[in-house]
Write an enzyme that holds these catalytic residues in place. Structure first.
Site, PDB file in Angstrom:
ATOM      1  N   TYR A   1     -16.679   2.219   6.657  1.00  0.00           N
ATOM      2  CA  TYR A   1     -15.212   2.179   6.766  1.00  0.00           C
ATOM      3  C   TYR A   1     -14.780   2.770   8.113  1.00  0.00           C
ATOM      4  CZ  TYR A   1     -10.429   3.943   6.062  1.00  0.00           C
ATOM      5  OH  TYR A   1      -9.108   4.256   6.211  1.00  0.00           O
TER       6      TYR A   1
ATOM      7  N   THR B   1      -9.438  -0.269   2.404  1.00  0.00           N
ATOM      8  CA  THR B   1      -9.505   1.200   2.316  1.00  0.00           C
ATOM      9  C   THR B   1     -10.492   1.715   1.266  1.00  0.00           C
ATOM     10  OG1 THR B   1      -7.630   1.187   0.787  1.00  0.00           O
ATOM     11  CG2 THR B   1      -7.114   1.531   3.108  1.00  0.00           C
TER      12      THR B   1
ATOM     13  N   GLY C   1       0.830  -1.209   0.000  1.00  0.00           N
ATOM     14  CA  GLY C   1       0.000   0.000   0.000  1.00  0.00           C
ATOM     15  C   GLY C   1       0.861   1.255   0.000  1.00  0.00           C
TER      16      GLY C   1
ATOM     17  N   LEU D   1       1.233   3.668   2.357  1.00  0.00           N
ATOM     18  CA  LEU D   1       2.005   3.861   3.583  1.00  0.00           C
ATOM     19  C   LEU D   1       3.010   2.722   3.798  1.00  0.00           C
ATOM     20  CD1 LEU D   1       2.668   5.200   6.265  1.00  0.00           C
ATOM     21  CD2 LEU D   1       0.734   3.960   7.279  1.00  0.00           C
TER      22      LEU D   1
ATOM     23  N   TRP E   1      -6.412  11.777   4.614  1.00  0.00           N
ATOM     24  CA  TRP E   1      -6.223  12.231   3.228  1.00  0.00           C
ATOM     25  C   TRP E   1      -4.826  11.836   2.711  1.00  0.00           C
ATOM     26  CZ3 TRP E   1      -8.698  17.659   1.995  1.00  0.00           C
ATOM     27  CH2 TRP E   1     -10.003  17.709   2.481  1.00  0.00           C
TER      28      TRP E   1
ATOM     29  N   LYS F   1     -12.863   0.807  11.171  1.00  0.00           N
ATOM     30  CA  LYS F   1     -11.556   1.221  11.694  1.00  0.00           C
ATOM     31  C   LYS F   1     -11.659   1.524  13.194  1.00  0.00           C
ATOM     32  CE  LYS F   1      -8.189   1.966   9.663  1.00  0.00           C
ATOM     33  NZ  LYS F   1      -7.034   1.093   9.326  1.00  0.00           N
TER      34      LYS F   1
HETATM   35  N1  LIG Z   1      -5.653   6.428   2.117  1.00  0.00           N
HETATM   36  C1  LIG Z   1      -6.159   7.337   2.950  1.00  0.00           C
HETATM   37  O1  LIG Z   1      -6.583   8.438   2.535  1.00  0.00           O
HETATM   38  C2  LIG Z   1      -6.199   7.075   4.444  1.00  0.00           C
HETATM   39  C3  LIG Z   1      -6.745   8.045   5.302  1.00  0.00           C
HETATM   40  C4  LIG Z   1      -6.771   7.796   6.671  1.00  0.00           C
HETATM   41  C5  LIG Z   1      -6.260   6.621   7.181  1.00  0.00           C
HETATM   42  N2  LIG Z   1      -5.742   5.682   6.340  1.00  0.00           N
HETATM   43  C6  LIG Z   1      -5.213   4.444   6.903  1.00  0.00           C
HETATM   44  O2  LIG Z   1      -3.827   4.416   6.641  1.00  0.00           O
HETATM   45  C7  LIG Z   1      -3.399   3.064   6.455  1.00  0.00           C
HETATM   46  C8  LIG Z   1      -2.640   2.953   5.158  1.00  0.00           C
HETATM   47  O3  LIG Z   1      -3.479   3.367   4.087  1.00  0.00           O
HETATM   48  P1  LIG Z   1      -2.978   3.307   2.578  1.00  0.00           P
HETATM   49  O4  LIG Z   1      -3.547   4.476   1.881  1.00  0.00           O
HETATM   50  O5  LIG Z   1      -1.511   3.034   2.554  1.00  0.00           O
HETATM   51  O6  LIG Z   1      -3.776   2.009   2.093  1.00  0.00           O
HETATM   52  P2  LIG Z   1      -3.677   1.227   0.693  1.00  0.00           P
HETATM   53  O7  LIG Z   1      -2.728   1.915  -0.215  1.00  0.00           O
HETATM   54  O8  LIG Z   1      -5.074   0.973   0.244  1.00  0.00           O
HETATM   55  O9  LIG Z   1      -3.008  -0.153   1.119  1.00  0.00           O
HETATM   56  C9  LIG Z   1      -3.688  -1.067   1.928  1.00  0.00           C
HETATM   57  C10 LIG Z   1      -2.767  -2.248   2.155  1.00  0.00           C
HETATM   58  O10 LIG Z   1      -3.455  -3.181   2.989  1.00  0.00           O
HETATM   59  C11 LIG Z   1      -3.277  -4.480   2.428  1.00  0.00           C
HETATM   60  N3  LIG Z   1      -4.338  -5.387   2.819  1.00  0.00           N
HETATM   61  C12 LIG Z   1      -5.638  -5.375   2.416  1.00  0.00           C
HETATM   62  N4  LIG Z   1      -6.284  -6.424   2.934  1.00  0.00           N
HETATM   63  C13 LIG Z   1      -5.389  -7.114   3.691  1.00  0.00           C
HETATM   64  C14 LIG Z   1      -5.456  -8.310   4.452  1.00  0.00           C
HETATM   65  N5  LIG Z   1      -6.589  -9.010   4.556  1.00  0.00           N
HETATM   66  N6  LIG Z   1      -4.335  -8.738   5.087  1.00  0.00           N
HETATM   67  C15 LIG Z   1      -3.178  -8.046   4.986  1.00  0.00           C
HETATM   68  N7  LIG Z   1      -3.041  -6.908   4.262  1.00  0.00           N
HETATM   69  C16 LIG Z   1      -4.135  -6.453   3.622  1.00  0.00           C
HETATM   70  C17 LIG Z   1      -3.260  -4.219   0.927  1.00  0.00           C
HETATM   71  O11 LIG Z   1      -2.732  -5.346   0.241  1.00  0.00           O
HETATM   72  P3  LIG Z   1      -3.193  -5.667  -1.271  1.00  0.00           P
HETATM   73  O12 LIG Z   1      -2.489  -4.640  -2.114  1.00  0.00           O
HETATM   74  O13 LIG Z   1      -2.707  -7.044  -1.520  1.00  0.00           O
HETATM   75  O14 LIG Z   1      -4.679  -5.529  -1.304  1.00  0.00           O
HETATM   76  C18 LIG Z   1      -2.372  -2.995   0.867  1.00  0.00           C
HETATM   77  O15 LIG Z   1      -1.020  -3.352   0.955  1.00  0.00           O
HETATM   78  C19 LIG Z   1      -4.656   2.214   6.542  1.00  0.00           C
HETATM   79  O16 LIG Z   1      -4.787   1.714   7.839  1.00  0.00           O
HETATM   80  C20 LIG Z   1      -5.788   3.194   6.271  1.00  0.00           C
HETATM   81  O17 LIG Z   1      -6.992   2.769   6.894  1.00  0.00           O
HETATM   82  C21 LIG Z   1      -5.684   5.893   4.977  1.00  0.00           C
END
Ligand SMILES: NC(=O)c1ccc[n+]([C@@H]2O[C@H](COP(=O)([O-])OP(=O)(O)OC[C@H]3O[C@@H](n4cnc5c(N)ncnc54)[C@H](OP(=O)(O)O)[C@@H]3O)[C@@H](O)[C@H]2O)c1
Length: 301
Positions: free
Chosen positions: A126, A62, A6, A8, A151, A130
């Site tokens: 969502y 996500t 992902g 992060l 964001w 969380k």
């Molecule tokens: N994006 C935002 O705007 C945002 C905002 C606030 C908080 N957050 C939080 O920040 C964190 C990182 O977000 P991000 O944007 O980096 O997310 P992301 O790019 O969507 O990446 C999510 C990651 O989680 C993995 N994943 C999904 N299902 C899984 C499972 N069952 N077991 C193990 N891994 C799994 C995905 O793997 P695959 O690629 O194989 O699916 C991917 O590597 C998350 O906790 C998210 O809730 C994000």
């Protein structure tokens, strides 16, 4: 570490080498194939074998809009119960669990920044999933840091799973290529306010937190960690086009969220104040515009 494919997770792996005390870090980076957090038995066996001091859980479901419909069960399976599986084992091994959470635990009715002590009230599935994950972490893993961010944009996005910056650039470029005058117009929501956060800055912030907690004087609890300052999606889009050198060709038309209906409701205001970082004397993330500028230098050719 989970979620390494992902935005992060990728940056956590990349920045580990430059983290404070990096020479003492041995990182076990697990993608979903190596550890699917939905599987309790696998979680236990992987963690009991590795016996980590710290687990950084960056993996999550996500897809905010899909979570309102066909993705609802998966959102809870990953974000709530997947996190429960990790928290249970971290609790029994005495490992520290760092869980990354979201500004979407808030309803957005406040008009001043949310601190870690404000009441949550998620308004979409969502956000509820969380928040459920947060609760499992608090109850099952005494040594924990819950890091709420917002964001997020980063360089590493899965196909079909972009971020706001990439989406804006794609929309504008497509129109500029199609229209005879080489210009574009995008309509962007102007009545939702938050804090854009570059995943690389967030990764550095998480390493700082983890390593400050490796001493006996560890400070566990909930931390807000997002880009400093705030803006609307509309202001964010204008800044993106300015940095991309498109400002004279792209018009960003402000619209209310009601004109861009989506399956999941979003909070109108979700600015996160890093009160806990400040009181612990830990660095906060830099201004969102400065971070965006550096990010754009990396991704815009
Ligand atoms: N994006 C935002 O705007 C945002 C905002 C606030 C908080 N957050 C939080 O920040 C964190 C990182 O977000 P991000 O944007 O980096 O997310 P992301 O790019 O969507 O990446 C999510 C990651 O989680 C993995 N994943 C999904 N299902 C899984 C499972 N069952 N077991 C193990 N891994 C799994 C995905 O793997 P695959 O690629 O194989 O699916 C991917 O590597 C998350 O906790 C998210 O809730 C994000």
């Amino acid at each position: 570490m989970t979620g390494i494919t992902g935005q992060l997770g990728h940056d956590l792996v990349q920045t580990a080498k430059r983290a404070p005390m990096a020479e003492k870090l041995e990182v076990l980076a697990l993608d979903r194939a190596a550890l699917d957090v939905r599987n309790a038995r696998d979680v236990r066996s992987v963690l009991e074998t590795a016996r980590p001091d710290v687990v950084i859980h960056a993996g999550a479901y996500t897809k905010v809009d899909l979570a309102e419909g066909e993705g609802r069960l998966d959102a809870y399976a990953v974000n709530a119960f997947g996190t429960q599986h990790l928290a249970q084992v971290c609790g029994s091994l005495g490992s520290t669990l760092v869980y990354v959470s979201t500004d979407y635990v808030f309803d957005g009715l406040k008009q001043t920044p949310y601190t870690e002590f404000d009441m949550v009230n998620p308004i979409n599935e969502y956000g509820r999933s969380k928040w459920a994950g947060e609760q499992f972490v608090r109850h099952l893993a005494p040594r924990h840091c819950i890091v709420r961010t917002s964001w997020v944009y980063g360089a590493n996005t899965a196909p079909g799973n972009g971020n706001f910056v990439k989406t804006m650039l794609r929309l504008a470029r497509r129109q500029m290529g199609e229209r005879a005058d080489g210009c574009a117009e995008v309509a962007v929501v102007a009545d939702q306010i938050g804090c854009p956060t570059w995943s690389r800055d967030l990764a550095h912030g998480i390493w700082n937190l983890v390593l400050s907690n490796s001493s006996e004087l560890a400070t566990f609890g909930t931390y807000h960690m997002a880009g400093s300052g705030s803006c609307s999606w509309h202001e964010f889009a204008e800044a993106i086009f300015l940095e991309a050198g498109f400002a004279d060709r792209v018009t960003v038309r402000p619209i209310p969220a009601s004109e861009y209906p989506r399956p999941a409701k979003r909070p109108a205001y979700s600015v996160l104040e890093p009160l806990a970082l400040r009181t612990q004397g830990l660095p906060i993330l830099r201004d969102w515009r400065e971070a965006l500028s550096e990010y754009m230098d990396l991704i815009v050719e």
